[in-house]
Design a protein around this motif. Sequence first.
Motif, PDB file in Angstrom:
ATOM      1  N   GLY A 127       9.574  -5.016 -21.555  1.00  0.00           N
ATOM      2  CA  GLY A 127       8.368  -4.980 -22.377  1.00  0.00           C
ATOM      3  C   GLY A 127       7.325  -4.023 -21.830  1.00  0.00           C
ATOM      4  O   GLY A 127       7.321  -3.696 -20.657  1.00  0.00           O
ATOM      5  N   PRO A 128       6.420  -3.558 -22.680  1.00  0.00           N
ATOM      6  CA  PRO A 128       5.377  -2.613 -22.249  1.00  0.00           C
ATOM      7  C   PRO A 128       4.354  -3.275 -21.343  1.00  0.00           C
ATOM      8  O   PRO A 128       4.023  -4.443 -21.505  1.00  0.00           O
ATOM      9  CB  PRO A 128       4.750  -2.182 -23.579  1.00  0.00           C
ATOM     10  CG  PRO A 128       4.996  -3.333 -24.510  1.00  0.00           C
ATOM     11  CD  PRO A 128       6.316  -3.910 -24.107  1.00  0.00           C
ATOM     12  N   GLN A 129       3.863  -2.524 -20.379  1.00  0.00           N
ATOM     13  CA  GLN A 129       2.803  -2.987 -19.491  1.00  0.00           C
ATOM     14  C   GLN A 129       1.687  -1.944 -19.508  1.00  0.00           C
ATOM     15  O   GLN A 129       1.951  -0.756 -19.696  1.00  0.00           O
ATOM     16  CB  GLN A 129       3.330  -3.182 -18.063  1.00  0.00           C
ATOM     17  CG  GLN A 129       4.309  -4.337 -17.945  1.00  0.00           C
ATOM     18  CD  GLN A 129       4.684  -4.599 -16.499  1.00  0.00           C
ATOM     19  OE1 GLN A 129       4.831  -3.680 -15.711  1.00  0.00           O
ATOM     20  NE2 GLN A 129       4.846  -5.859 -16.153  1.00  0.00           N
ATOM     21  N   PRO A 130       0.461  -2.373 -19.278  1.00  0.00           N
ATOM     22  CA  PRO A 130      -0.656  -1.426 -19.353  1.00  0.00           C
ATOM     23  C   PRO A 130      -0.597  -0.370 -18.255  1.00  0.00           C
ATOM     24  O   PRO A 130      -0.186  -0.654 -17.128  1.00  0.00           O
ATOM     25  CB  PRO A 130      -1.884  -2.326 -19.182  1.00  0.00           C
ATOM     26  CG  PRO A 130      -1.376  -3.556 -18.492  1.00  0.00           C
ATOM     27  CD  PRO A 130       0.023  -3.752 -18.991  1.00  0.00           C
ATOM     28  N   VAL A 131      -0.971   0.840 -18.601  1.00  0.00           N
ATOM     29  CA  VAL A 131      -1.098   1.936 -17.641  1.00  0.00           C
ATOM     30  C   VAL A 131      -2.532   2.434 -17.738  1.00  0.00           C
ATOM     31  O   VAL A 131      -2.916   3.078 -18.723  1.00  0.00           O
ATOM     32  CB  VAL A 131      -0.111   3.078 -17.952  1.00  0.00           C
ATOM     33  CG1 VAL A 131      -0.206   4.160 -16.874  1.00  0.00           C
ATOM     34  CG2 VAL A 131       1.303   2.558 -18.052  1.00  0.00           C
ATOM     35  N   THR A 132      -3.339   2.129 -16.745  1.00  0.00           N
ATOM     36  CA  THR A 132      -4.754   2.474 -16.788  1.00  0.00           C
ATOM     37  C   THR A 132      -4.967   3.922 -16.358  1.00  0.00           C
ATOM     38  O   THR A 132      -4.062   4.583 -15.826  1.00  0.00           O
ATOM     39  CB  THR A 132      -5.551   1.547 -15.868  1.00  0.00           C
ATOM     40  OG1 THR A 132      -5.161   1.806 -14.506  1.00  0.00           O
ATOM     41  CG2 THR A 132      -5.289   0.082 -16.202  1.00  0.00           C
ATOM     42  N   GLU A 133      -6.183   4.399 -16.550  1.00  0.00           N
ATOM     43  CA  GLU A 133      -6.528   5.744 -16.093  1.00  0.00           C
ATOM     44  C   GLU A 133      -6.425   5.843 -14.577  1.00  0.00           C
ATOM     45  O   GLU A 133      -6.069   6.889 -14.033  1.00  0.00           O
ATOM     46  CB  GLU A 133      -7.936   6.110 -16.564  1.00  0.00           C
ATOM     47  CG  GLU A 133      -8.044   6.342 -18.061  1.00  0.00           C
ATOM     48  CD  GLU A 133      -7.094   7.422 -18.554  1.00  0.00           C
ATOM     49  OE1 GLU A 133      -7.023   8.494 -17.894  1.00  0.00           O
ATOM     50  OE2 GLU A 133      -6.426   7.210 -19.579  1.00  0.00           O
ATOM     51  N   ARG A 146      -3.116  -0.527  -5.587  1.00  0.00           N
ATOM     52  CA  ARG A 146      -2.194  -1.662  -5.415  1.00  0.00           C
ATOM     53  C   ARG A 146      -2.884  -2.994  -5.668  1.00  0.00           C
ATOM     54  O   ARG A 146      -2.283  -3.935  -6.211  1.00  0.00           O
ATOM     55  CB  ARG A 146      -1.606  -1.648  -3.993  1.00  0.00           C
ATOM     56  CG  ARG A 146      -0.629  -2.803  -3.700  1.00  0.00           C
ATOM     57  CD  ARG A 146       0.547  -2.769  -4.646  1.00  0.00           C
ATOM     58  NE  ARG A 146       1.421  -3.909  -4.453  1.00  0.00           N
ATOM     59  CZ  ARG A 146       1.260  -5.101  -5.018  1.00  0.00           C
ATOM     60  NH1 ARG A 146       0.199  -5.311  -5.801  1.00  0.00           N
ATOM     61  NH2 ARG A 146       2.110  -6.077  -4.809  1.00  0.00           N
ATOM     62  N   ALA A 147      -4.137  -3.086  -5.324  1.00  0.00           N
ATOM     63  CA  ALA A 147      -4.865  -4.343  -5.481  1.00  0.00           C
ATOM     64  C   ALA A 147      -5.167  -4.663  -6.938  1.00  0.00           C
ATOM     65  O   ALA A 147      -5.241  -5.838  -7.309  1.00  0.00           O
ATOM     66  CB  ALA A 147      -6.164  -4.294  -4.681  1.00  0.00           C
ATOM     67  N   ALA A 148      -5.312  -3.651  -7.786  1.00  0.00           N
ATOM     68  CA  ALA A 148      -5.805  -3.894  -9.141  1.00  0.00           C
ATOM     69  C   ALA A 148      -4.813  -3.617 -10.255  1.00  0.00           C
ATOM     70  O   ALA A 148      -4.996  -4.105 -11.373  1.00  0.00           O
ATOM     71  CB  ALA A 148      -7.068  -3.058  -9.377  1.00  0.00           C
ATOM     72  N   THR A 149      -3.764  -2.828 -10.001  1.00  0.00           N
ATOM     73  CA  THR A 149      -2.891  -2.433 -11.099  1.00  0.00           C
ATOM     74  C   THR A 149      -2.165  -3.629 -11.712  1.00  0.00           C
ATOM     75  O   THR A 149      -1.835  -4.597 -11.026  1.00  0.00           O
ATOM     76  CB  THR A 149      -1.856  -1.390 -10.634  1.00  0.00           C
ATOM     77  OG1 THR A 149      -1.105  -0.948 -11.775  1.00  0.00           O
ATOM     78  CG2 THR A 149      -0.879  -1.990  -9.623  1.00  0.00           C
ATOM     79  N   GLN A 150      -1.925  -3.539 -13.016  1.00  0.00           N
ATOM     80  CA  GLN A 150      -1.181  -4.566 -13.739  1.00  0.00           C
ATOM     81  C   GLN A 150       0.230  -4.097 -14.076  1.00  0.00           C
ATOM     82  O   GLN A 150       0.974  -4.794 -14.767  1.00  0.00           O
ATOM     83  CB  GLN A 150      -1.910  -4.924 -15.046  1.00  0.00           C
ATOM     84  CG  GLN A 150      -3.323  -5.453 -14.842  1.00  0.00           C
ATOM     85  CD  GLN A 150      -4.006  -5.771 -16.157  1.00  0.00           C
ATOM     86  OE1 GLN A 150      -3.447  -6.442 -17.018  1.00  0.00           O
ATOM     87  NE2 GLN A 150      -5.216  -5.277 -16.338  1.00  0.00           N
ATOM     88  N   ASN A 151       0.602  -2.942 -13.572  1.00  0.00           N
ATOM     89  CA  ASN A 151       1.896  -2.349 -13.905  1.00  0.00           C
ATOM     90  C   ASN A 151       2.859  -2.471 -12.723  1.00  0.00           C
ATOM     91  O   ASN A 151       2.550  -2.031 -11.613  1.00  0.00           O
ATOM     92  CB  ASN A 151       1.696  -0.876 -14.288  1.00  0.00           C
ATOM     93  CG  ASN A 151       2.950  -0.269 -14.879  1.00  0.00           C
ATOM     94  OD1 ASN A 151       3.897   0.008 -14.167  1.00  0.00           O
ATOM     95  ND2 ASN A 151       2.945  -0.065 -16.191  1.00  0.00           N
TER      96      ASN A 151
END
Length: 252
Positions: free
Chosen positions: A91-97, A204-209
Amino acid sequence: MSPNRRAAESGVSLRTLGIIAAVCAVIATVLIVTRGGDEDASAAPSPAGVAAQGGYGQNAGAGYGHSSGVGHATGAEEAGSADDAGSVPAGPQPVTEVDKTFLVKVRQAGLWEIPAGRLAQTNASSEAVKRAGLHLLDGHSKLDQLVREDAKILGVPLPEEATAEQQDWVRQLENARGAEFDRLFANVLRSSHGKIFATIAEVRAATQNDLIRRHARQANQTVLDHMEVLEDTGLVDGATLAEVEKSVAPRQ
């Protein structure tokens, strides 16, 4: 003896033998049935026997079993194994800036640090600097392959050249030799690695991917190794570390 008497005695003997044979057959059948039942009973272990053979002991219901002698992976270890295997989440996961910027920075680091590692093999006079250059070559070659794979999966465009500042560092290294090269190499690269090291921690601390997590984990290990071999040269100045500290200090 008369024939009639002989026939009578013969008939008695045959009946006796038949009775004896029948009794023996009954006894044998009883013994077989009894023995078979005993073997079945001994082959079926008690519940405690099952627990013992399974190696889990009385607390098997808890899910760990202290007597098994086999370690059970924690959630973090299982996640690490999934990372090492390069598994891609369903499934897709968010990729932030921030995630995208991180991949771009990793790519740009490889574009100038791989050439810097090669220059260390020809321009350096210190064996420790040459060794650090080999670590850069190996570590960033692997990271560069990984970043291109992950960027393709996540649809993140990557640059094909280092930044103007990074290209200038490479030119300075190309024009330096011996002790001058050694000191320039150790300090410029230690400064660069110190700054990206702090960035990796934030990502690493904040990514959701999950792919970015895996990538940050690998990048963290690589950059830490590079900082250590650069420090092992004994050429990193205090001023360099102070500059890194000022750069990564939390903004008030």
